[in-house]
Design a protein around this motif. Sequence first.
Motif, mmCIF file in Angstrom:
data_model
loop_
_atom_site.group_PDB
_atom_site.id
_atom_site.type_symbol
_atom_site.label_atom_id
_atom_site.label_comp_id
_atom_site.label_asym_id
_atom_site.label_seq_id
_atom_site.Cartn_x
_atom_site.Cartn_y
_atom_site.Cartn_z
ATOM 1 N N CYS A 185 0.242 -4.176 3.610
ATOM 2 C CA CYS A 185 0.551 -3.167 4.859
ATOM 3 C C CYS A 185 1.882 -3.119 5.381
ATOM 4 C CB CYS A 185 -0.615 -3.038 5.835
ATOM 5 S SG CYS A 185 -0.916 -4.414 6.832
ATOM 6 N N GLN A 210 3.754 0.351 5.278
ATOM 7 C CA GLN A 210 2.937 1.394 6.224
ATOM 8 C C GLN A 210 3.049 1.235 7.473
ATOM 9 O OE1 GLN A 210 1.654 4.434 4.883
ATOM 10 N NE2 GLN A 210 1.971 4.546 7.139
ATOM 11 N N ASP A 211 2.939 -0.208 7.965
ATOM 12 C CA ASP A 211 3.022 -0.340 9.506
ATOM 13 C C ASP A 211 4.343 0.039 10.153
ATOM 14 O OD1 ASP A 211 0.343 -1.450 9.512
ATOM 15 O OD2 ASP A 211 1.019 -3.501 9.337
ATOM 16 N N THR A 216 0.869 -1.064 0.135
ATOM 17 C CA THR A 216 0.115 0.071 0.091
ATOM 18 C C THR A 216 0.735 1.298 0.117
ATOM 19 O OG1 THR A 216 0.007 0.036 2.354
ATOM 20 C CG2 THR A 216 -1.829 -1.085 1.253
#
Length: 263
Positions: free
Chosen positions: A96, A99-100, A32
């Motif tokens: 993700c 992004q995490d 993402t």
Amino acid sequence: MTGRPSTVSVVIPVKDDSTELAVCLAALHAQTRPAEEIIVVDNASSDDSAATARAHGATVLSCLEPGIPAASAAGYDAATGDLILRLDADCVPPACWIQDVISAFEKQPQVAAVTGPARFIDGPALLRPPLVAAYLLAYRCFSLPALGHQPLFGSNLAMRREAWQSVRLGVHREDPEIHDDLDLSFHLGERHRLGRVRGEPMGISMRPFRNARSFQRRMRRGLRTVTIHWPQDFPPYRWRRMRTRRHGAEGSPAQEGRTHGHS
């Protein structure tokens, strides 16, 4: 990194894992939040791992020194991102993941490195959850007394580039018979804070459980990684030194950023 978005470099050491690497790179391209650069360090592969990496748009470095520690360190040295993320060639990151990791650093500005959870993606489906829980618990229980703090897990870790630069001359990159993530934990963890990544677990292979010889080799390397830091990091000495430094660093953020150069 304050005042602008963080840039991300992903480092993947590889040796003869072309098929698994293709899956890993496809998952990284489906993130993402994509990475600014993906560095694949080819550790003298006899297969087409390097060609696979190039076909997926990764930067390929050649590391002829044997072992994951040398390959990983070469990738960290070459990384230009504010954050250096590391996973193995046979890992499958959730969409993700990047992004995490970025969110984890934003929420924990005091930490220099973070590590996250994992799940097995191969082997008998019913055995995957209990085995990965046992595997990670065993690693944690083995490492905690030696380190005096949580360990980093090499299949799902990230660090600030300046943190790597502060320890790069001290890590045991020349020894192929150690675990590079545990060695990095020794060097980063004494003078820097380590944190956690929340979110979906990293997909990892059940290779450590495929045969007794492989598991025994991992155990020997774990023991060697600990004892190579003795006597300086013999647990009572290390714990006492860390307590002294942490107490002295209270109210002084600059103290935590000093170079950690012991070998």
